[in-house]
Design an enzyme around this catalytic site. Structure first.
Site, short mmCIF file in Angstrom:
data_model
loop_
_atom_site.label_atom_id
_atom_site.label_comp_id
_atom_site.label_asym_id
_atom_site.label_seq_id
_atom_site.Cartn_x
_atom_site.Cartn_y
_atom_site.Cartn_z
N GLU A 181 -6.05 2.10 -0.52
CA GLU A 181 -4.90 2.10 -1.17
C GLU A 181 -4.17 0.99 -1.17
O GLU A 181 -2.82 0.78 -1.28
CB GLU A 181 -4.23 3.38 -0.72
CG GLU A 181 -3.71 3.01 0.92
CD GLU A 181 -4.51 3.63 1.97
OE1 GLU A 181 -5.95 3.23 1.74
OE2 GLU A 181 -4.08 3.59 2.95
N ASP A 224 0.99 -1.24 0.07
CA ASP A 224 -0.02 0.08 0.08
C ASP A 224 0.89 1.42 0.07
O ASP A 224 2.01 1.17 0.10
CB ASP A 224 -1.21 0.17 0.91
CG ASP A 224 -0.58 0.15 2.56
OD1 ASP A 224 0.81 0.34 2.57
OD2 ASP A 224 -1.42 0.16 3.42
#
Ligand SMILES: [Mg+2]
Length: 508
Positions: free
Chosen positions: A415, A371
């Protein structure tokens, strides 16, 4: 003689007799009734005559010097080309005529000399009528057979082209034509395009096919375009004699040895408001190496096909469109709208599938979870629109770094991204993680609020195991998740590996 001509003129009769008076008499009787008469004075010449041009009926004397009538009959019945020609024996009563032998040899009737001419005519006409019924029955059978096998083939076909190919092949084989092709109106309905469906009786016609592929026809242009416009069957007796402007392929058709050509429309009735129109789905064009004489039976056969198969083809077309729409729907259901990567659902399905396979094959399966570092700060600083742009660019970069077809990059959530790497060891997976990290570094996306870099960076957790049947894929996710957590804890912008037995860190 072809079957069409059979009805248009009186039959063709071969008289075989060694006695000139008999020949003269029979010729007179038959000619006066309009029959076309050919004569042979002996058995040998008779067989040659039959072979070169089969008559509709044979009157055969028995006692002849050399080959007698019995032997001639035997030989005719032994050949596939001549066995169906009705043969009537003519013999003198005193010639010890054996009627049983005559029938056993395949004769359909016998006449004894001296004969009454009304009897001769009645027996001949009777046999010709029987023969005509037989031919009609054969033609009807052929038509039914063709409709049946083609219907079967169309229902098994997976798309329109395959269905058309089945029709072309079945028609050509049934009627004995050499080449069949299909033209399909383009989407705008402005021109005919060559379809993928075709049939050739031998490979020498492949070149003709290749050359024809470069053609296209407007409405009313060429044989195919004319049939498209008129929605009527049309034929050309000899294309090589056609003007190139009318039949645009006459040159290459002649080169391929093709002469007769027939075009038929495949269409179906279409309701437009209150009126019923007719739409042409395809134009089939057939070729043969002979000049084409209009042959009623063949024409009625192809007509039957044109009317029978239009709606089936239309149905096939609708089926194919539906299948395409379903595929697209499936694709959409497995895609993440923002990044165009596989979505979480697809990730779960794929991981479970690959997990089972790896367990079966005892191959390593690796997973990368990664991420964006300080992504909340990124959004706060640059706005959500920029956040979305950033994720899109990361998705593209990660896709470029993951190269093998079996590898799957997915948006795991928010994300967070994931990459499933089948048949990949811990080392291989770490190398892929490095590649992803490098591609993202190269993007140089400014991140003013990051505590680790001036640019956007990733933290990556890698896990790798050789699965066993009694374990669930969640273990692989848990390991990668733990590795990612460690990467974050140890200062972000790095890769941590958790393999089944070893655990090593891979700091920048
Ligand atoms: Mg004789």
């Amino acid at each position: 003689m072809n079957q069409g001509q059979y009805f248009k003129s009186k039959a063709n009769i071969l008289v075989v007799d060694d006695t000139p008076e008999n020949i003269t008499l029979l010729t007179q009787i038959l000619s006066s009734q309009g029959y076309k008469v050919r004569i042979s004075p002996n058995g040998k010449l008779a067989l040659e005559s039959v072979r070169s041009s089969p008559p509709d009926l044979i009157l055969l004397d028995i006692k002849m010097p050399g080959m007698d009538g019995y032997e001639v009959c035997q030989r005719l019945k032994a050949s596939k080309q001549t066995c169906d020609i009705p043969t009537i024996f003519i013999s003198a009563l005193d010639a010890n005529f054996d009627k049983v032998t005559a029938f056993m040899l395949g004769a359909v009737d016998y006449i004894t000399k001296p004969f009454e001419y009304v009897e001769v005519l009645a027996r001949i006409e009777n046999q010709l009528r029987l023969r005509r019924f037989q031919l009609e029955l054969q033609a009807q059978n052929a038509q039914l057979q063709l409709l049946l096998t083609t219907t079967q083939a169309i229902s098994e076909a997976t798309d329109v082209e395959e269905a058309l190919e089945a029709i072309l092949a079945n028609v050509c084989k049934t009627i004995g034509w050499d080449f069949g092709e299909a033209w399909i109106p383009n989407e705008e309905g402005t021109a005919l395009e060559y379809s993928r469906a075709w049939y050739a009786s031998d490979v020498r016609l492949n070149k003709f096919r290749q050359q024809s592929e470069t053609f296209g026809f407007a409405l009313g242009e060429g044989l195919a375009g004319r049939v498209w416009l008129s929605q009527q069957l049309e034929w050309i007796a000899d294309v090589s004699r056609e003007n190139d402007r009318i039949f645009r392929r006459s040159g290459i058709a002649a080169e391929a040895g093709l002469k007769g050509s027939l075009g038929i429309p495949i269409g179906f009735a279409k309701r437009r408001g209150c009126t019923i129109g007719h739409q042409v789905l395809a134009v089939l064009v057939f070729f043969q190496r002979h000049e084409m004489a209009p042959d009623e039976r063949s024409l009625s056969l192809v007509n039957a096909i044109a009317t029978q198969f239009g709606s089936m083809i239309q149905h096939k077309k609708a089926e194919a469109a539906l299948r395409q729409a379903n595929l697209e729907l499936q694709r959409l259901a497995s895609i993440d709208g923002l990044t165009q990567l596989a979505n979480r659902r697809r990730f779960d399905d794929y991981l479970s599938h690959e997990w089972k396979r790896a367990a079966r094959e005892q191959q390593p399966l690796s997973l990368i979870l990664f991420d964006v570092d300080y992504f909340k700060r990124y959004n706060d600083c640059y706005g959500h629109q920029s956040g979305d742009d950033c994720l899109q660019q990361l998705a593209k970069a990660a896709s470029r770094a993951v190269k093998r077809p079996a590898d799957l990059v997915a948006r795991y959530g928010g994300e967070e991204f994931a990459a499933i790497l089948p048949n990949t060891s811990a080392e291989g997976a770490t190398a892929v993680a490095q590649a992803i990290r490098l591609k993202v570094q190269q993007l140089k996306l400014p991140h003013a609020q990051s505590k680790v870099s001036d640019y956007v960076t990733l933290s990556l957790g890698v896990s790798s195991v050789i699965p066993t049947e009694d374990c669930l894929p969640e273990i692989l996710i848990a390991m990668a998740d733990e590795a990612l957590y460690q990467a974050k804890n140890q200062g972000r912008d790095r890769i941590i590996l958790k393999a089944a037995r070893t655990s090593l860190t891979n700091n920048p």
